[in-house]
Design an enzyme around this catalytic site. Structure first.
Site, PDB file in Angstrom:
ATOM      1  N   ILE A   1       0.912  -1.389  -0.056  1.00  0.00           N
ATOM      2  CA  ILE A   1       0.025  -0.037   0.096  1.00  0.00           C
ATOM      3  C   ILE A   1       0.768   1.175  -0.104  1.00  0.00           C
ATOM      4  CG2 ILE A   1      -1.677   1.478   1.334  1.00  0.00           C
ATOM      5  CD1 ILE A   1      -2.876  -1.263  -0.216  1.00  0.00           C
ATOM      6  N   GLU A   2       0.596   2.509  -0.814  1.00  0.00           N
ATOM      7  CA  GLU A   2       1.241   3.516  -0.921  1.00  0.00           C
ATOM      8  C   GLU A   2       0.433   4.636  -0.321  1.00  0.00           C
ATOM      9  OE1 GLU A   2       2.822   4.532  -4.772  1.00  0.00           O
ATOM     10  OE2 GLU A   2       3.332   2.692  -5.199  1.00  0.00           O
ATOM     11  N   ALA A   3      -1.139   4.387  -0.348  1.00  0.00           N
ATOM     12  CA  ALA A   3      -1.816   5.623   0.189  1.00  0.00           C
ATOM     13  C   ALA A   3      -2.860   4.787   1.311  1.00  0.00           C
ATOM     14  CB  ALA A   3      -2.568   6.232  -0.902  1.00  0.00           C
TER      15      ALA A   3
ATOM     16  N   LYS B   1      -3.261   0.187  -5.276  1.00  0.00           N
ATOM     17  CA  LYS B   1      -2.152   0.594  -4.052  1.00  0.00           C
ATOM     18  C   LYS B   1      -2.460   1.566  -2.940  1.00  0.00           C
ATOM     19  CE  LYS B   1       2.012  -0.958  -6.464  1.00  0.00           C
ATOM     20  NZ  LYS B   1       3.223  -0.555  -6.700  1.00  0.00           N
TER      21      LYS B   1
END
Lengths: 305, 305
Positions: A23-25, A244
């Site tokens: 996960i990026e956000a 993501k």
């Protein structure tokens, strides 16, 4: 048991790394996730700090329309959390953006059943709002030979959570929707109840929206969760694909559904309106990817890693 | 065109005799048939006098729950029409009778979102009502560490037309329905709008009922039209079979449907919310036996006979 449905996983030291790595956000709901009423939920500041320190983008996506993004940023600040206005996506903002995206004519007006936050977002987007808090003390009386007048230039009625709901506003909004040709009916969201205070739940925007559905016999356009309308703006602002992103929320029918509708990963927390027994009940058909008690369990699981 | 559906007939000198000869009791809706707000519709007293002189029984069946039968009798009197309390079947009375028929325990209480009329009918039936007008000025505030208390002995919430609807009442009713085990949710009726004044329509009980549906996510038991609940009491009181009754009303979805659901003849009048174009619209699938402008056309048609 529906074997086609992937089972939800309890967040644990064993899977927390997978979640963080993929996960990026993180998209957080606020009521029941960050706070309950005016009280911060345990361990929230440390958890947000940790995620930021790992380079994760944080976004706050709330259906509560009583405040504008500016007012939300102030609330975060008053609770000791530093959040930028641009990281906040409230349904008050979504209502204004819906009008903008749909080229709502600026000479038309917008009648508001709801809080100051909607009026502020409308103004920032260049629209003229009417109603809201100032109609909270107005009285609509049934008098012979007396017409209840409404502004014929109202082209949209926005309905959100309104603790000052009254018959005046109900009549005003109803007349606009029934009598002004083409008048839009926009709901910030349809949450039945919400943790407006720490100790209990209260009627949510779904109550006021249903009232207007009842009098107009029309259905609104919903701009808040679980509608994915706000996702377009999130994608514009952050260069992160939905796959993501992880939506973290306390509600199955808004937060988790919004995440799933958008193609995000989802994490359900039990610090708000949903209990584990509601999640596990056979009648529930919304299964998040992960579930846990509260967001600080991310921190705790990492510590045990 | 649906050829299976019998066509409605315009009331005329040619068919008025058939109607009068076949009917022993006329059931009249009030708002939009007898009056609009506080104004009597043209020719009403003479028409009622004529029907009485021909030995017809007259009954007034109204969904408007703001008044009790006693208060309705007074309203008729103030408009110069003599009507006995026993000839009036209001949805306020129906709500009280529903509790009686269902052996609602007298030690339980009833929370009222609506007018004095409901409280009066509850009291006459031996029940304890709470709420109603006295909660119209109460304020529900979101305060930290502060619990909004509700009476755990409330076993039913009755929702009707309430021009003093507020967040306090919405929270009170919602808490009773969600938290008191087995609490009943009773709607006097679900009319979207009504002619509360002579010049225009206003949100009806359907607006307040929908609000509570929105916050509780439950559906009510409806005791007013088009539910045939009140018909049992009409049959008890008057020794007339339904086939010899004619329901006269201005609404297709309540009055005419109620008449049809009960096996009565039906007469639609255009003196209230329904216009001839609504009746004739292809989307309308409720066809009365007869239709006309206003009830005094019965008189006029007879004069031309």
């Amino acid at each position: 048991m529906n074997s086609a449905k992937p089972a939800s996983q309890l967040l644990s030291p064993h899977n927390v790394r997978d979640l963080l790595d993929s996960i990026e956000a993180f998209l957080f709901d606020c009521d029941g996730v960050i706070w309950k009423g005016d009280k911060l939920i345990d361990g929230v500041p440390e958890t947000l700090d940790l995620l930021r320190s790992k380079g994760k983008k944080l976004v706050f996506v709330t259906n509560n329309s009583t405040k504008s993004r500016r007012q939300y940023a102030k609330k975060f600040q008053s609770l000791g959390i530093s959040v930028n206005e641009n990281e906040i996506f409230s349904s008050s903002f979504a209502a204004a953006m819906f009008l903008k995206v749909n080229s709502f004519p600026s000479e038309k007006k917008v009648y508001v059943i709801g809080g100051e936050g909607i009026l502020e977002e409308l103004q920032l987007a260049g629209f003229t709002g009417l109603g809201g808090p100032e109609d909270g003390k107005k009285i609509a009386e049934w008098k012979s030979d007396c017409l209840f007048e409404h502004d014929k230039s109202v082209g949209a009625v926005v309905v959100g959570l309104d603790p000052y709901i009254n018959y005046y506003k109900l009549q005003y909004g109803t007349l606009c929707i029934r009598e002004n040709p083409g008048c839009l009916f926009i709901a910030t969201n349809r949450d039945a109840v919400g943790h407006m205070t720490d100790l209990q739940e209260w009627p949510g925007a779904g109550c006021m929206v249903a009232a207007i559905c009842g009098s107009t016999q029309k259905e609104p356009v919903v701009v808040g969760k679980p509608s994915t309308f706000m996702m377009e703006f999130l994608l514009q602002k952050f260069d992160v694909p939905c796959s993501k992103m992880c939506m973290v929320g306390d509600r199955l029918d808004t937060d988790i559904l919004f995440g799933q509708n958008s193609g995000c990963k989802t994490l359900l927390v039990f610090s708000g309106v949903t209990t584990e027994s509601i999640l596990q009940d056979p009648s529930n058909n919304i299964q998040p990817d992960y579930f846990t008690d509260k967001i600080s369990d991310i921190l705790k699981s990492l510590e045990h890693n």
